[in-house]
Motif scaffolding. Structure first.
Motif, PDB file in Angstrom:
ATOM      1  N   SER A   1       9.142   7.132 -34.845  1.00  0.00           N
ATOM      2  CA  SER A   1       8.739   5.906 -35.492  1.00  0.00           C
ATOM      3  C   SER A   1       9.350   5.778 -36.875  1.00  0.00           C
ATOM      4  CB  SER A   1       7.213   5.876 -35.606  1.00  0.00           C
ATOM      5  OG  SER A   1       6.795   4.682 -36.193  1.00  0.00           O
TER       6      SER A   1
ATOM      7  N   LEU B   1       0.820   6.419 -29.680  1.00  0.00           N
ATOM      8  CA  LEU B   1       0.798   5.200 -30.489  1.00  0.00           C
ATOM      9  C   LEU B   1      -0.564   5.009 -31.135  1.00  0.00           C
ATOM     10  CD1 LEU B   1       2.192   2.622 -31.472  1.00  0.00           C
ATOM     11  CD2 LEU B   1       1.430   1.520 -29.355  1.00  0.00           C
TER      12      LEU B   1
ATOM     13  N   GLY C   1       5.006  -7.552 -29.935  1.00  0.00           N
ATOM     14  CA  GLY C   1       5.753  -6.886 -28.884  1.00  0.00           C
ATOM     15  C   GLY C   1       6.779  -7.809 -28.266  1.00  0.00           C
TER      16      GLY C   1
ATOM     17  N   LEU D   1       6.491  -3.363 -31.206  1.00  0.00           N
ATOM     18  CA  LEU D   1       6.843  -2.607 -29.999  1.00  0.00           C
ATOM     19  C   LEU D   1       8.071  -3.232 -29.350  1.00  0.00           C
ATOM     20  CD1 LEU D   1       3.312  -2.076 -28.393  1.00  0.00           C
ATOM     21  CD2 LEU D   1       4.512  -0.656 -30.080  1.00  0.00           C
TER      22      LEU D   1
ATOM     23  N   GLY E   1       7.476  -4.312 -24.666  1.00  0.00           N
ATOM     24  CA  GLY E   1       6.531  -4.175 -25.780  1.00  0.00           C
ATOM     25  C   GLY E   1       5.509  -5.295 -25.805  1.00  0.00           C
TER      26      GLY E   1
ATOM     27  N   TRP F   1       6.385   1.585 -22.605  1.00  0.00           N
ATOM     28  CA  TRP F   1       5.114   1.712 -23.308  1.00  0.00           C
ATOM     29  C   TRP F   1       3.924   1.980 -22.385  1.00  0.00           C
ATOM     30  CZ3 TRP F   1       5.454   2.795 -28.087  1.00  0.00           C
ATOM     31  CH2 TRP F   1       6.535   2.316 -28.829  1.00  0.00           C
TER      32      TRP F   1
END
Length: 164
Positions: free
Chosen positions: A10, A86, A108, A28, A112, A77
């Motif tokens: 990240s 996350l 997102g 995301l 995402g 994800w």
């Protein structure tokens, strides 16, 4: 830059020019930005750059741009280890960066965005606003239509199919 479970990396950008608690924005990425190059979600999308510039202009905020690793099944994800990682990251940032819990935003794109829908449903009290762009609603337990490694969609349930 942080790493969770050796899977989720990240980028974290923090600006706080005052003593108030900061808003938090999580972006995301889509399936095309999965990988091991942590800059890919930043280079492939204008959204994080625009959010960063807005935070910079306003003088306070934290932007988090995590990245999932690449896998052929395109789950991105939706792998449980990424969701767990996350949520650990979000909770850690809320504490460490003095985040205003009433100002946690989730954005997102594509995969995402689908995860944003899912996380908003799973954690309805966490996010102030969710902005899914070009995603589908993902439901656990549904089957995918299409081959792994290609664009796939969720198979409708019998009940959903009756509505069409």
């Amino acid at each position: 830059k942080s790493c969770l479970r050796n899977q989720l990396t990240s980028n974290i950008y923090s600006i706080n020019n005052n003593d108030t608690k900061s808003p938090l924005v999580i972006f995301l990425h889509g399936s095309g930005e999965r990988g091991f190059n942590n800059n890919m979600p930043l280079l492939a999308n204008d959204i994080p750059k625009k959010v960063y510039n807005y935070i910079k202009k306003m003088g306070a905020g934290v932007l988090v741009v995590p990245q999932t690793t690449w896998s052929a099944d395109m789950t991105g994800w939706f792998r449980s280890e990424f969701q767990e990682g996350l949520m650990q990251l979000i909770n850690k940032i809320i504490v460490e960066y003095s985040i205003n819990r009433n100002r946690v935003y989730l954005i997102g794109l594509s995969n995402g965005a689908s995860a944003s829908w899912y996380l908003a449903q799973k954690y309805p009290d966490l996010f102030t606003a969710v902005i899914p762009c070009s995603g589908y609603v993902y439901n656990e337990g549904k089957k995918f239509l299409g081959e792994k490694g290609q664009g796939r969609y969720m198979e409708p349930t019998d009940e959903e199919a009756k509505n069409y």
